[in-house]
Design a protein around this motif. Structure first.
Motif, PDB file in Angstrom:
ATOM      1  N   ALA A  47     -53.107 -41.836 -20.195  1.00 41.37           N
ATOM      2  CA  ALA A  47     -53.382 -41.406 -18.272  1.00 41.37           C
ATOM      3  C   ALA A  47     -52.114 -42.414 -17.604  1.00 41.37           C
ATOM      4  O   ALA A  47     -52.486 -42.345 -16.196  1.00 41.37           O
ATOM      5  CB  ALA A  47     -54.462 -42.609 -18.645  1.00 41.37           C
ATOM      6  N   LEU A  48     -51.163 -42.551 -18.314  1.00 40.36           N
ATOM      7  CA  LEU A  48     -49.829 -43.471 -17.293  1.00 40.36           C
ATOM      8  C   LEU A  48     -49.589 -42.420 -16.790  1.00 40.36           C
ATOM      9  O   LEU A  48     -49.461 -41.212 -17.372  1.00 40.36           O
ATOM     10  CB  LEU A  48     -48.886 -44.433 -18.403  1.00 40.36           C
ATOM     11  CG  LEU A  48     -49.806 -45.190 -19.466  1.00 40.36           C
ATOM     12  CD1 LEU A  48     -48.294 -45.675 -19.906  1.00 40.36           C
ATOM     13  CD2 LEU A  48     -49.806 -45.728 -18.312  1.00 40.36           C
ATOM     14  N   PRO A  49     -48.827 -42.522 -15.285  1.00 38.25           N
ATOM     15  CA  PRO A  49     -48.251 -41.720 -14.342  1.00 38.25           C
ATOM     16  C   PRO A  49     -46.895 -41.666 -15.370  1.00 38.25           C
ATOM     17  O   PRO A  49     -46.000 -42.174 -16.022  1.00 38.25           O
ATOM     18  CB  PRO A  49     -47.907 -42.853 -13.537  1.00 38.25           C
ATOM     19  CG  PRO A  49     -47.670 -44.115 -13.388  1.00 38.25           C
ATOM     20  CD  PRO A  49     -49.243 -44.148 -14.641  1.00 38.25           C
ATOM     21  N   PRO A  50     -45.794 -40.747 -14.773  1.00 32.82           N
ATOM     22  CA  PRO A  50     -45.105 -39.639 -15.589  1.00 32.82           C
ATOM     23  C   PRO A  50     -44.106 -41.177 -15.435  1.00 32.82           C
ATOM     24  O   PRO A  50     -43.680 -41.652 -13.896  1.00 32.82           O
ATOM     25  CB  PRO A  50     -44.840 -38.601 -15.285  1.00 32.82           C
ATOM     26  CG  PRO A  50     -45.628 -37.888 -14.137  1.00 32.82           C
ATOM     27  CD  PRO A  50     -46.712 -39.238 -14.377  1.00 32.82           C
ATOM     28  N   LEU A  51     -43.152 -41.312 -15.968  1.00 32.56           N
ATOM     29  CA  LEU A  51     -41.791 -41.988 -15.857  1.00 32.56           C
ATOM     30  C   LEU A  51     -40.656 -41.351 -15.584  1.00 32.56           C
ATOM     31  O   LEU A  51     -40.423 -40.517 -16.194  1.00 32.56           O
ATOM     32  CB  LEU A  51     -41.726 -43.221 -16.647  1.00 32.56           C
ATOM     33  CG  LEU A  51     -42.516 -44.302 -16.370  1.00 32.56           C
ATOM     34  CD1 LEU A  51     -42.836 -45.706 -17.622  1.00 32.56           C
ATOM     35  CD2 LEU A  51     -42.948 -44.859 -15.225  1.00 32.56           C
ATOM     36  N   VAL A  52     -39.517 -41.122 -14.493  1.00 36.96           N
ATOM     37  CA  VAL A  52     -38.387 -41.057 -14.495  1.00 36.96           C
ATOM     38  C   VAL A  52     -37.343 -42.159 -15.230  1.00 36.96           C
ATOM     39  O   VAL A  52     -36.825 -43.204 -15.366  1.00 36.96           O
ATOM     40  CB  VAL A  52     -38.266 -40.910 -13.168  1.00 36.96           C
ATOM     41  CG1 VAL A  52     -36.239 -39.860 -13.339  1.00 36.96           C
ATOM     42  CG2 VAL A  52     -38.630 -39.866 -12.542  1.00 36.96           C
ATOM     43  N   ALA A  53     -36.680 -41.315 -16.046  1.00 33.34           N
ATOM     44  CA  ALA A  53     -36.241 -42.065 -17.317  1.00 33.34           C
ATOM     45  C   ALA A  53     -34.346 -41.913 -16.580  1.00 33.34           C
ATOM     46  O   ALA A  53     -33.454 -42.174 -17.573  1.00 33.34           O
ATOM     47  CB  ALA A  53     -36.161 -41.784 -19.009  1.00 33.34           C
ATOM     48  N   ASP A  54     -34.380 -40.491 -16.111  1.00 27.71           N
ATOM     49  CA  ASP A  54     -32.842 -40.624 -15.226  1.00 27.71           C
ATOM     50  C   ASP A  54     -31.919 -41.718 -14.629  1.00 27.71           C
ATOM     51  O   ASP A  54     -32.896 -42.058 -13.978  1.00 27.71           O
ATOM     52  CB  ASP A  54     -32.893 -38.928 -15.188  1.00 27.71           C
ATOM     53  CG  ASP A  54     -33.542 -38.340 -15.877  1.00 27.71           C
ATOM     54  OD1 ASP A  54     -33.538 -37.811 -16.617  1.00 27.71           O
ATOM     55  OD2 ASP A  54     -33.972 -37.022 -14.951  1.00 27.71           O
ATOM     56  N   SER A  55     -30.788 -41.855 -14.427  1.00 29.74           N
ATOM     57  CA  SER A  55     -30.707 -42.716 -13.895  1.00 29.74           C
ATOM     58  C   SER A  55     -29.749 -41.977 -12.186  1.00 29.74           C
ATOM     59  O   SER A  55     -29.199 -40.645 -12.856  1.00 29.74           O
ATOM     60  CB  SER A  55     -29.362 -43.390 -14.293  1.00 29.74           C
ATOM     61  OG  SER A  55     -28.809 -44.251 -13.875  1.00 29.74           O
ATOM     62  N   LEU A  95     -34.520 -44.394  -7.379  1.00 28.26           N
ATOM     63  CA  LEU A  95     -33.639 -43.311  -6.681  1.00 28.26           C
ATOM     64  C   LEU A  95     -33.835 -41.664  -7.787  1.00 28.26           C
ATOM     65  O   LEU A  95     -33.527 -41.066  -7.554  1.00 28.26           O
ATOM     66  CB  LEU A  95     -32.422 -44.014  -6.158  1.00 28.26           C
ATOM     67  CG  LEU A  95     -31.878 -45.241  -5.505  1.00 28.26           C
ATOM     68  CD1 LEU A  95     -31.025 -45.941  -5.939  1.00 28.26           C
ATOM     69  CD2 LEU A  95     -32.646 -44.513  -4.464  1.00 28.26           C
ATOM     70  N   ALA A  96     -34.038 -41.875  -8.519  1.00 29.48           N
ATOM     71  CA  ALA A  96     -33.959 -40.751  -9.730  1.00 29.48           C
ATOM     72  C   ALA A  96     -34.733 -39.660  -9.272  1.00 29.48           C
ATOM     73  O   ALA A  96     -34.624 -38.868  -9.512  1.00 29.48           O
ATOM     74  CB  ALA A  96     -33.555 -41.166 -10.916  1.00 29.48           C
ATOM     75  N   GLY A  97     -36.779 -40.456  -8.948  1.00 27.04           N
ATOM     76  CA  GLY A  97     -37.489 -39.473  -8.318  1.00 27.04           C
ATOM     77  C   GLY A  97     -37.501 -39.120  -7.554  1.00 27.04           C
ATOM     78  O   GLY A  97     -36.964 -38.742  -6.812  1.00 27.04           O
ATOM     79  N   PRO A  98     -38.946 -38.617  -7.084  1.00 27.47           N
ATOM     80  CA  PRO A  98     -39.257 -37.907  -5.843  1.00 27.47           C
ATOM     81  C   PRO A  98     -39.376 -38.966  -4.993  1.00 27.47           C
ATOM     82  O   PRO A  98     -38.553 -38.778  -3.522  1.00 27.47           O
ATOM     83  CB  PRO A  98     -40.761 -37.856  -5.941  1.00 27.47           C
ATOM     84  CG  PRO A  98     -41.189 -37.868  -7.561  1.00 27.47           C
ATOM     85  CD  PRO A  98     -39.522 -38.479  -7.886  1.00 27.47           C
ATOM     86  N   TRP A  99     -38.943 -40.145  -5.178  1.00 27.25           N
ATOM     87  CA  TRP A  99     -39.061 -41.013  -3.804  1.00 27.25           C
ATOM     88  C   TRP A  99     -37.334 -41.073  -3.539  1.00 27.25           C
ATOM     89  O   TRP A  99     -37.281 -40.961  -1.909  1.00 27.25           O
ATOM     90  CB  TRP A  99     -39.389 -42.549  -4.424  1.00 27.25           C
ATOM     91  CG  TRP A  99     -39.418 -43.762  -3.587  1.00 27.25           C
ATOM     92  CD1 TRP A  99     -40.046 -43.945  -2.272  1.00 27.25           C
ATOM     93  CD2 TRP A  99     -38.549 -44.410  -2.933  1.00 27.25           C
ATOM     94  NE1 TRP A  99     -39.007 -44.583  -1.022  1.00 27.25           N
ATOM     95  CE2 TRP A  99     -37.827 -45.421  -1.935  1.00 27.25           C
ATOM     96  CE3 TRP A  99     -36.454 -44.860  -4.119  1.00 27.25           C
ATOM     97  CZ2 TRP A  99     -37.190 -46.085  -0.941  1.00 27.25           C
ATOM     98  CZ3 TRP A  99     -35.688 -45.529  -3.057  1.00 27.25           C
ATOM     99  CH2 TRP A  99     -35.673 -46.740  -2.389  1.00 27.25           C
ATOM    100  N   PRO A 126     -33.514 -41.366   0.967  1.00 26.48           N
ATOM    101  CA  PRO A 126     -32.861 -42.996   0.406  1.00 26.48           C
ATOM    102  C   PRO A 126     -31.394 -42.565  -0.655  1.00 26.48           C
ATOM    103  O   PRO A 126     -31.212 -43.696  -0.788  1.00 26.48           O
ATOM    104  CB  PRO A 126     -34.686 -43.128  -0.680  1.00 26.48           C
ATOM    105  CG  PRO A 126     -35.546 -42.526  -0.062  1.00 26.48           C
ATOM    106  CD  PRO A 126     -34.842 -41.304  -0.214  1.00 26.48           C
ATOM    107  N   ARG A 127     -31.382 -41.582  -1.294  1.00 25.86           N
ATOM    108  CA  ARG A 127     -30.290 -41.307  -2.054  1.00 25.86           C
ATOM    109  C   ARG A 127     -28.937 -41.926  -1.078  1.00 25.86           C
ATOM    110  O   ARG A 127     -28.552 -42.146  -1.572  1.00 25.86           O
ATOM    111  CB  ARG A 127     -30.393 -39.978  -2.897  1.00 25.86           C
ATOM    112  CG  ARG A 127     -31.645 -40.393  -4.228  1.00 25.86           C
ATOM    113  CD  ARG A 127     -31.650 -38.656  -4.982  1.00 25.86           C
ATOM    114  NE  ARG A 127     -32.233 -38.932  -6.388  1.00 25.86           N
ATOM    115  CZ  ARG A 127     -31.949 -37.481  -6.759  1.00 25.86           C
ATOM    116  NH1 ARG A 127     -30.900 -36.536  -6.831  1.00 25.86           N
ATOM    117  NH2 ARG A 127     -33.154 -37.860  -7.926  1.00 25.86           N
TER     118      ARG A 127
END
Length: 237
Positions: A47-55, A95-99, A126-127
């Motif tokens: 149920a958790l939202p996907p996390l972006v682990a990238d940097s 920053l690594a994700g959609p935002w 934002p990036r």
């Protein structure tokens, strides 16, 4: 707590309590996902939202962001500072994700200055704003101080940031300061699930009980210390 630290803690507590913390509201809203259990709102992994682990940020950029964030929310006897609370990790994930890519924003132009109610009208993601903003910050600091931002004394760091906030580094510098200020607040108050607010230090500082289902038993006690330990969406942080 000595008087100096007490003054710092009280000043920071007011600063954080008055912050436009959408992350806190989002965490409270997320608690409605569990309608059966009043005090245990931890979500299953599915149920958790996907996390972006990238940097996205480089090591040098992370060090610079850490130095800035720790002047905006410094450590004291009351709570962790921004970097120890995970605010840099929170920002890097975002920053690594959609935002960071401005994936949900209309970006075809034309771009014109907007009103405060319209929000950010920048054509840059934002990036892009962080990469260019951090470079400009470091260049200006090195030129004026003879050292990078992380290497100058704390009082000089504060003076530099105050100049940014006041617009003395130009409108782009002021806009970038406001962006960093908003992001460090978000990282300090977001659910620990997202990398910041380690140990729920931000929630404990302002007395926010976290992601609970409802507060019907406490609704008639506005402003009172509810004595409720904060709860995260999962045992993390």
């Amino acid at each position: 707590m000595n008087r100096k630290n007490e003054k710092s803690a009280l000043g920071r507590r007011k600063f954080l309590a008055l912050a436009p913390t959408g992350a806190v509201a989002a965490a409270a809203g997320a608690a409605l996902l569990d309608s059966e259990t009043r005090h245990d709102t931890r979500l299953s992994q599915d149920a958790l939202p996907p996390l972006v682990a990238d940097s996205y940020l480089t090591d040098a950029e992370k060090a610079l962001v850490s130095a800035v964030f720790d002047r905006l929310i410094p450590a004291d006897d009351a709570a962790l500072g921004a970097s120890d609370a995970g605010c840099v990790a929170f920002l890097d994930r975002q920053l690594a994700g959609p935002w960071g890519l401005a994936a949900t924003r209309y970006r075809a132009g034309p771009f014109k200055p907007g009103t405060p109610e319209q929000g950010d009208q920048s054509p840059f993601t934002p990036r892009e704003r962080y990469r260019s903003g951090l470079k400009a910050l470091e260049t200006r600091c090195t030129k004026s101080e003879g050292k990078g931002f992380a290497q100058i004394a704390p009082e000089r760091q504060d003076a530099f940031l105050q100049d940014m906030e006041a617009g003395r580094h130009g409108p782009d510098g002021k806009a970038f300061f406001e962006m960093m200020l908003q992001n460090v607040r978000e990282g300090y108050f977001a659910d620990p699930l997202y990398g910041g607010n380690k140990g729920m230090t931000g929630w404990k500082l302002v007395g926010f009980p976290g992601a609970r289902y409802d507060y019907r038993a406490e609704i008639d006690r506005p402003g009172a210390d509810l004595g409720l330990a904060p709860i995260s969406l999962m045992d993390r942080g």
